[in-house]
Design an enzyme around this catalytic site. Structure first.
Site, PDB file in Angstrom:
ATOM      1  NE  ARG A 147      15.105  22.978 -15.350  1.00  0.00           N
ATOM      2  CZ  ARG A 147      14.188  22.627 -14.435  1.00  0.00           C
ATOM      3  NH1 ARG A 147      13.035  23.281 -14.378  1.00  0.00           N
ATOM      4  NH2 ARG A 147      14.411  21.623 -13.609  1.00  0.00           N
ATOM      5  CE1 TYR A 159      11.732  22.205  -9.454  1.00  0.00           C
ATOM      6  CE2 TYR A 159      13.326  23.779 -10.320  1.00  0.00           C
ATOM      7  CZ  TYR A 159      12.236  22.951 -10.509  1.00  0.00           C
ATOM      8  OH  TYR A 159      11.662  22.862 -11.741  1.00  0.00           O
ATOM      9  CG  ASP A 220      12.571  26.874 -12.724  1.00  0.00           C
ATOM     10  OD1 ASP A 220      12.253  27.988 -12.263  1.00  0.00           O
ATOM     11  OD2 ASP A 220      11.833  25.873 -12.650  1.00  0.00           O
ATOM     12  CG  HIS A 222      11.022  26.222  -8.588  1.00  0.00           C
ATOM     13  ND1 HIS A 222      10.444  25.569  -7.531  1.00  0.00           N
ATOM     14  CD2 HIS A 222      10.434  25.722  -9.695  1.00  0.00           C
ATOM     15  CE1 HIS A 222       9.552  24.699  -7.970  1.00  0.00           C
ATOM     16  NE2 HIS A 222       9.531  24.774  -9.289  1.00  0.00           N
ATOM     17  CD  GLU A 246      10.698  27.871 -15.695  1.00  0.00           C
ATOM     18  OE1 GLU A 246       9.685  27.297 -15.253  1.00  0.00           O
ATOM     19  OE2 GLU A 246      11.594  27.256 -16.313  1.00  0.00           O
ATOM     20  CD  GLU A 272       6.662  26.195 -13.030  1.00  0.00           C
ATOM     21  OE1 GLU A 272       6.671  25.430 -12.056  1.00  0.00           O
ATOM     22  OE2 GLU A 272       7.518  26.164 -13.929  1.00  0.00           O
ATOM     23  NE  ARG A 293       8.267  27.739 -17.865  1.00  0.00           N
ATOM     24  CZ  ARG A 293       8.071  26.447 -18.024  1.00  0.00           C
ATOM     25  NH1 ARG A 293       7.542  25.974 -19.132  1.00  0.00           N
ATOM     26  NH2 ARG A 293       8.381  25.594 -17.056  1.00  0.00           N
ATOM     27  CD  GLU A 349       9.205  22.194 -18.150  1.00  0.00           C
ATOM     28  OE1 GLU A 349       9.916  21.883 -17.174  1.00  0.00           O
ATOM     29  OE2 GLU A 349       8.203  22.927 -18.059  1.00  0.00           O
ATOM     30  CD1 TRP A 412      11.553  23.366  -2.630  1.00  0.00           C
ATOM     31  CD2 TRP A 412       9.897  23.177  -4.110  1.00  0.00           C
ATOM     32  NE1 TRP A 412      11.821  22.255  -3.416  1.00  0.00           N
ATOM     33  CE2 TRP A 412      10.796  22.136  -4.342  1.00  0.00           C
ATOM     34  CE3 TRP A 412       8.773  23.279  -4.936  1.00  0.00           C
ATOM     35  CZ2 TRP A 412      10.621  21.173  -5.349  1.00  0.00           C
ATOM     36  CZ3 TRP A 412       8.593  22.332  -5.928  1.00  0.00           C
ATOM     37  CH2 TRP A 412       9.520  21.291  -6.124  1.00  0.00           C
TER      38      TRP A 412
END
Length: 412
Positions: A147, A159, A220, A222, A246, A272, A293, A349, A412
């Site tokens: 990643r 992040y 990602d 996020h 992602e 996620e 995820r 992951e 975030w």
């Protein structure tokens, strides 16, 4: 096998973890991960005050019945606190059942569908030289998929950048890629979407030029983009052949992914922060994503995540189970057993825990040449050293949050 004892154990070796330990009247024990990053004690209270009294005296072998009982009898369904608590019970019961059978858990789930699980690691840098060094370091550790997270010019801390990562107050140690800050208030970070959208394609162009076309690359977002911004990013990254993009936009608005899908062929990974199969209904049915995820820890355990992935398999959607260091070795081990057994595995992951965590949680899973394997020990293959765990009491910790230049709180 009657559940005779249930303990909720909180320990903070490298970060806070919540573990449920069940013991049967014939001496078998099972572990489940109930860690909810930044809200750990909410799950502790849910387990200790509401769930544990319901478990004592129950048949440990009735896993499906116990899952349905805990989910439906509460009336208030879904959500991360409830589903993390249910997951902890579920994994602990699978651990007990597999130990009773004298088999690793994956054998009870149908046996192995592969010899190992391809895993990806997290490379990052504030600038390209630091990022390239991080990629090489991960390759030296054996990662065959990586990643890519990068600093953005003009932004101080965002992040996913290890060198920006918050220093843990505990002994002044910083754990790479660990954003949780131990202290009474969360850290504030900054964000600018236009700068990010301009910068990220240039980073992936540089990474491809440096490391070639064959290395699987992931990224990602996020949850920080609107649907049309996510569509623009996915399209701009198409020349660099990402394994996935992602959480490109907050997926609670599932229809938003239709717009992203219309504009890009970059594969999408979502979920996620999802907890149940109902969170995935539309985006799976309409084939708006390519990878699921969710983690075992936050999606109701092995029982429920397997149902989510079985549903996804009808649409050729694969697994990408969440596995950073806020998933304890117990949750990671459960994910590996599930990933080894299912047919529609995609990638796992994998962030390596610190030495203190590895001393608290003794693990049988292995890492070799870019692949993980849960091991052959009966159960999930993790044992908790309670004496070692007792050395590290809970320390309050929060994840950071974002503000835009004008002071607006942002995702975030």
């Amino acid at each position: 096998m009657i559940i005779d004892r249930a303990e909720v154990i909180v320990t903070s070796p490298d970060r806070n973890f919540v573990t449920l330990k069940l013991t049967t009247d014939d001496g078998l024990t099972g572990l489940g991960d109930a860690t909810l990053n930044g809200r750990e004690l909410a799950v502790v209270a849910y387990l200790r005050d509401h769930v544990v009294p319901l478990l004592l005296g129950r048949d440990a072998g009735r896993i499906e019945d116990t899952w349905q009982f805990l989910y439906r009898s509460a009336y208030w369904r879904r959500g991360p606190v409830t589903m993390a608590a249910v997951a902890a019970v579920d994994v602990a019961l699978w651990d007990i059942k597999a130990k009773a059978a004298g088999m690793p858990l994956y054998q009870l789930l149908g046996g192995a569908s592969r010899t190992g699980l391809l895993a990806y690691g997290h490379a990052s840098g504030q600038d390209l030289p630091e990022l390239f060094d991080s990629v090489r370091k991960h390759q030296e550790l054996g990662y065959k998929a990586i990643r890519i997270q990068t600093g953005v010019p003009g932004l101080k801390s965002i992040y996913g950048i290890a060198s920006n990562a918050t220093f843990e107050a505990n002994a002044g140690v910083r754990y790479d890629h660990e954003p949780a800050q131990r202290g009474p208030q969360p850290a504030e970070e900054d964000w600018d979407t236009r700068s990010y959208l301009r910068h990220v394609p240039t980073v992936f162009e540089a990474v491809r030029n440096e490391f070639g076309p064959a290395l699987p690359l992931l990224h990602d977002v996020h949850h920080r983009l609107s649907p049309i911004q996510a569509a623009r990013l996915g399209k701009s990254l198409e020349p660099y052949d990402l394994f996935w993009l992602e959480d490109c936009t907050p997926a609670e608005n599932q229809e938003a992914l239709r717009l992203v899908r219309q504009h890009t062929t970059t594969p999408l990974a979502i979920g996620e922060v999802f907890n149940t199969v109902w969170d995935y209904q539309q985006i799976v049915r309409e084939q708006l994503i390519d990878y699921v995820r969710s983690s075992v820890t936050h999606a109701g355990g092995v029982t429920h995540l397997k149902k989510i992935l079985d549903y996804a398999s009808q649409y050729q959607i694969k697994s990408g189970i969440h596995g950073p260091t806020d998933i304890s070795p117990v949750g990671m081990a459960a994910a590996l057993h599930l990933g080894l057994a299912i047919h529609n595995f995609g990638i796992q992951e994998y962030m390596m825990h610190g030495e203190r965590t590895d001393q608290v949680f003794r693990q049988s899973f292995t890492w070799s040449d870019g692949f993980l394997h849960p091991g052959e020990r009966p159960g999930i293959g993790v044992e908790l050293d309670t004496d070692e765990a007792g050395k590290y009491p809970y320390l309050q910790a929060y994840l950071p949050y974002n503000r835009l230049a004008d002071g607006t709180v942002h995702d975030w």
